[in-house]
Design a protein around this motif. Structure first.
Motif, PDB file in Angstrom:
ATOM      1  N   GLU A   1      34.848-151.964  86.823  1.00 49.30           N
ATOM      2  CA  GLU A   1      35.267-153.134  86.076  1.00 49.30           C
ATOM      3  C   GLU A   1      36.233-152.768  84.958  1.00 49.30           C
ATOM      4  N   LEU A   2      36.258-151.525  84.621  1.00 50.10           N
ATOM      5  CA  LEU A   2      37.083-151.116  83.493  1.00 50.10           C
ATOM      6  C   LEU A   2      38.441-150.644  83.952  1.00 50.10           C
TER       7      LEU A   2
ATOM      8  N   PRO B   1      46.166-157.120  87.587  1.00 50.20           N
ATOM      9  CA  PRO B   1      47.245-156.939  86.621  1.00 50.20           C
ATOM     10  C   PRO B   1      47.027-157.792  85.372  1.00 50.20           C
ATOM     11  N   LEU B   2      47.692-157.413  84.310  1.00 52.88           N
ATOM     12  CA  LEU B   2      47.675-158.203  83.081  1.00 52.88           C
ATOM     13  C   LEU B   2      48.322-159.549  83.338  1.00 52.88           C
ATOM     14  N   SER B   3      47.779-160.585  82.755  1.00 55.29           N
ATOM     15  CA  SER B   3      48.397-161.901  82.922  1.00 55.29           C
ATOM     16  C   SER B   3      49.699-161.953  82.119  1.00 55.29           C
ATOM     17  N   TYR B   4      50.597-162.789  82.569  1.00 56.08           N
ATOM     18  CA  TYR B   4      51.870-162.945  81.860  1.00 56.08           C
ATOM     19  C   TYR B   4      51.658-163.384  80.404  1.00 56.08           C
ATOM     20  N   PRO B   5      50.750-164.370  80.153  1.00 52.09           N
ATOM     21  CA  PRO B   5      50.528-164.749  78.743  1.00 52.09           C
ATOM     22  C   PRO B   5      50.108-163.579  77.849  1.00 52.09           C
ATOM     23  N   LEU B   6      49.346-162.658  78.406  1.00 47.79           N
ATOM     24  CA  LEU B   6      48.927-161.525  77.575  1.00 47.79           C
ATOM     25  C   LEU B   6      50.097-160.561  77.345  1.00 47.79           C
TER      26      LEU B   6
ATOM     27  N   PRO C   1      45.123-154.042  77.065  1.00 47.69           N
ATOM     28  CA  PRO C   1      44.502-154.066  75.734  1.00 47.69           C
ATOM     29  C   PRO C   1      43.206-153.255  75.730  1.00 47.69           C
ATOM     30  N   GLY C   2      42.947-152.640  74.599  1.00 49.40           N
ATOM     31  CA  GLY C   2      41.661-151.973  74.412  1.00 49.40           C
ATOM     32  C   GLY C   2      41.490-150.641  75.124  1.00 49.40           C
ATOM     33  N   VAL C   3      42.564-150.094  75.686  1.00 52.67           N
ATOM     34  CA  VAL C   3      42.419-148.849  76.436  1.00 52.67           C
ATOM     35  C   VAL C   3      42.021-147.693  75.522  1.00 52.67           C
TER      36      VAL C   3
ATOM     37  N   ASP D   1      40.709-147.773  72.690  1.00 48.69           N
ATOM     38  CA  ASP D   1      39.383-148.015  72.151  1.00 48.69           C
ATOM     39  C   ASP D   1      38.278-147.631  73.124  1.00 48.69           C
TER      40      ASP D   1
ATOM     41  N   LYS E   1      52.404-150.390  72.110  1.00 45.10           N
ATOM     42  CA  LYS E   1      51.874-150.894  73.388  1.00 45.10           C
ATOM     43  C   LYS E   1      52.949-151.109  74.447  1.00 45.10           C
TER      44      LYS E   1
END
Lengths: 440, 172
Positions: free
Chosen positions: A62-63, A98-103, A153-155, A157, A231
């Motif tokens: 999941e990560l 994949p990351l969403s476009y909004p993010l 995000p949060g990698v 961390d 980032k």
């Protein structure tokens, strides 16, 4: 990148290379884990609480980022985790969404202060490719095309907590003390955290590519600080195919030699002249353009070679040293390749092993030209390893050996040799210390 | 103006601004419902950030229990109106199956999810509150995946669970 990982070869030869690459140069410890497992898979497997391991793996699925990356390195680069697990990790990597476009937009606004549409004429909403800690978008401005890498995000961390999970997993699979395992994991953690720092990557990319500009056979993308942040990393888009695809198009021997020579010169220049090197030489980072030019990308993982290590390393290039058992023995001691608890017998055994390995691995450096396509060279890797695997004495000892700086330095050499093997390239190899420094 | 009244207006203002801002994006109308929602949340957390001190001072610990009652009444209504607008447009565009209607189960879920995200944000100490971003990404994506499958029952179950559990767990 992720597609490439799938193709990590598992043939006997390459597996052997992988083991040599890690085991012997870093120290006997990794070889031993593997030896233990291969020689008696049942017992080794019993040591794993398999059900728990699978559960942890499913959770890791999941990560994105840290855990995947660590597990990947341990399993594929270091051969620590059993094959079943590394396969699981590979499939996990393919499933990452994949990351969403909004993010992506938010990341731009937060870290650069502008919507990507305001920075570029066009910006692809979908990612072109994904890696374990980020994804690549394509952007244009005027007649320029850029590759824009955006981090999940949060990698950063999560790496710390991920590492804890991986540590548990590994300590189940292999019996080595927490302290000894930690000694190596600290180095891996440090490198992983560095990879999540795109500002550092930008700095290093610029520094290394500028120091290597004299390699006019190699294309390095230009990096753009004004479109980058912690980032986001923006560089020129390189139109090309991955080197493995290129090899499958059957390029001429001459072309392969030329490409191989460029790669050889590039890496040896970095290691022996700059003492700072691209430490992620996997095929996905080598592209070949339409005009058969080599392009090298991704300076996320860079190893600085400490002087102390370097001073030992260059000794292996001297034939007087390589032929002299006494001098080699001193080097092994300096590199912590013996454990204080080793008996005289064990010391002798490891010395023989290191001698064989070092003499074999340094062969390319002791001749004028070297044919990496020579199956004999790679097969020899395998027979050295087979000797290790069949030697019961080696897997009786549970002590870790070797200097942790060796992990990544070793990865550089193994990556280099295996790429050249894939290329079946004949390369001019001698005198890396004096000749691999055009204009330097 | 009472403090309660002030807070009520402040909330409403943040939400109205967010919805207007999101809709003003020229790309908004061509986005999928899921991306519209994600945009909404990323804009909202950015806007909340500006009032973080106010919010933290007001909801430092146990008082968070009150968050969804009196003070947030009109905020909640606006949010749910906006949500059903996004979902019904998504349905009209054929991007979501027809059987998706925002009944009480969905609204309960969406609101619970909203509070969950807001509270996570409130306690998030990660750099740039990246973890909240990750939470938004994961939870909104899975919500729309479920919607896409029309798997109503599981959504209702999660909604019920979220109402019953995380709030208590977090602030007890």
């Amino acid at each position: 990148m992720m597609k490439e990982q799938k193709r990590i070869p598992i043939s006997r030869v390459s597996r052997a290379g992988k083991i040599v690459g890690t085991g012997i140069k870093v120290g006997g410890n990794y070889v031993k884990y593997l030896a233990k497992r291969s020689a008696d898979p049942k017992t080794a497997k019993d040591e794993l609480n398999e059900k728990n391991a699978t559960e942890i793996l499913n959770a890791l699925n999941e990560l994105k980022g840290g855990a995947l990356k660590i597990a990947q390195m341990l399993s594929m680069d270091y051969g620590i985790l059993p094959k079943e697990y590394s396969e699981k990790f590979q499939s996990a990597q393919h499933n990452t969404t994949p990351l969403s476009y909004p993010l992506v937009v938010k990341t731009f606004k937060k870290s650069i202060g502008k919507h990507p549409n305001l920075l570029f004429d066009s910006f692809s909403k979908k990612a072109f490719s994904a890696a374990s800690i980020g994804q690549v978008h394509k952007a244009t401005l005027g007649d320029q095309t850029f590759a824009v890498k955006v981090q999940y995000p949060g990698v950063a961390d999560s790496i710390n907590s991920d590492l804890k999970m991986v540590r548990q997993l590994v300590s189940r699979a292999v019996k080595v003390s927490r302290e000894e395992l930690n000694y190596y994991l600290i180095e891996i953690e440090k490198k992983l955290l560095e990879e999540t720092n795109y500002e550092l990557e930008l700095e290093r990319s610029i520094l290394l590519t500028e120091s290597c500009q004299h390699f006019d056979q190699i294309i390095f993308p230009t990096y753009y600080p004004e479109y980058s942040s912690s980032k986001i990393l923006t560089m020129d888009w390189v139109d090309g195919i991955h080197i493995k695809e290129w090899i499958s198009t059957n390029p001429s021997q001459e072309m392969r030699n030329q490409t191989g020579q460029a790669i050889w010169d590039f890496f040896n220049f970095q290691v022996f002249q700059l003492k700072v090197a691209h430490a992620d030489p996997h095929p996905g980072n080598f592209l070949i353009t339409k005009d058969n030019q080599l392009a090298i990308v991704d300076f996320g993982c860079v190893k600085e070679i400490p002087d102390e290590f370097y001073n030992h390393l260059i000794l292996f290039l001297e034939s007087e040293v390589i032929e002299n058992d006494q001098r080699l023995l001193i080097i092994y001691k300096d590199l912590d390749l013996f454990h204080p608890e080793d008996t005289e017998d064990q010391k002798r055994m490891y010395t023989d092993l290191y001698n064989t390995a070092v003499r074999h691995l340094s062969k390319p450096y002791h001749s004028d030209t070297f044919d990496f396509g020579d199956e004999g060279f790679m097969n020899q890797f395998y027979s050295i390893i087979e000797g290790v695997l069949l030697d019961k004495k080696i897997w009786k000892s549970n002590l870790a050996r070797g200097n942790r700086d060796g992990i990544y330095i070793n990865r550089i050499f193994f990556g280099l040799f295996s790429i050249l093997y894939e290329l079946k390239a004949k390369v001019q190899t001698r005198n890396v210390l004096s000749e691999a420094r055009p204009g330097y | 103006m009472t403090t309660l009244e002030f807070a009520r207006r402040k909330w409403k203002q943040i939400l109205d601004d967010t919805i207007n801002e999101v809709k003003a994006d020229p790309e908004y109308s061509s986005m999928t419902a899921c991306d519209q929602f994600l945009s909404f949340y990323y804009t909202l957390t950015a806007n909340l950030e500006e009032s973080r001190d106010f919010i933290l001072a007001r909801y430092d610990h146990s008082s968070c229990f009150q968050l969804h009652t009196e003070e947030l009444r009109s905020y909640r209504k606006t949010f749910l109106n906006y949500s059903s607008e996004v979902v019904s447009k998504g349905r009209l565009n054929g991007r979501l199956p027809n059987l998706v209607v925002l009944n009480r189960g969905y609204t309960a879920f969406l609101w619970a999810q909203h509070l969950f995200i807001a509270r996570y944000w409130l306690t998030d100490e990660s750099q740039d509150r990246e973890k909240t971003d990750a939470l938004i990404e994961k939870s909104i994506n899975s919500f729309f995946n479920l919607l896409g499958k029309g798997d109503i029952q599981s959504i209702l179950d999660v909604g019920k669970f979220m109402i019953q559990n995380p709030i208590k767990l977090r602030w007890q």
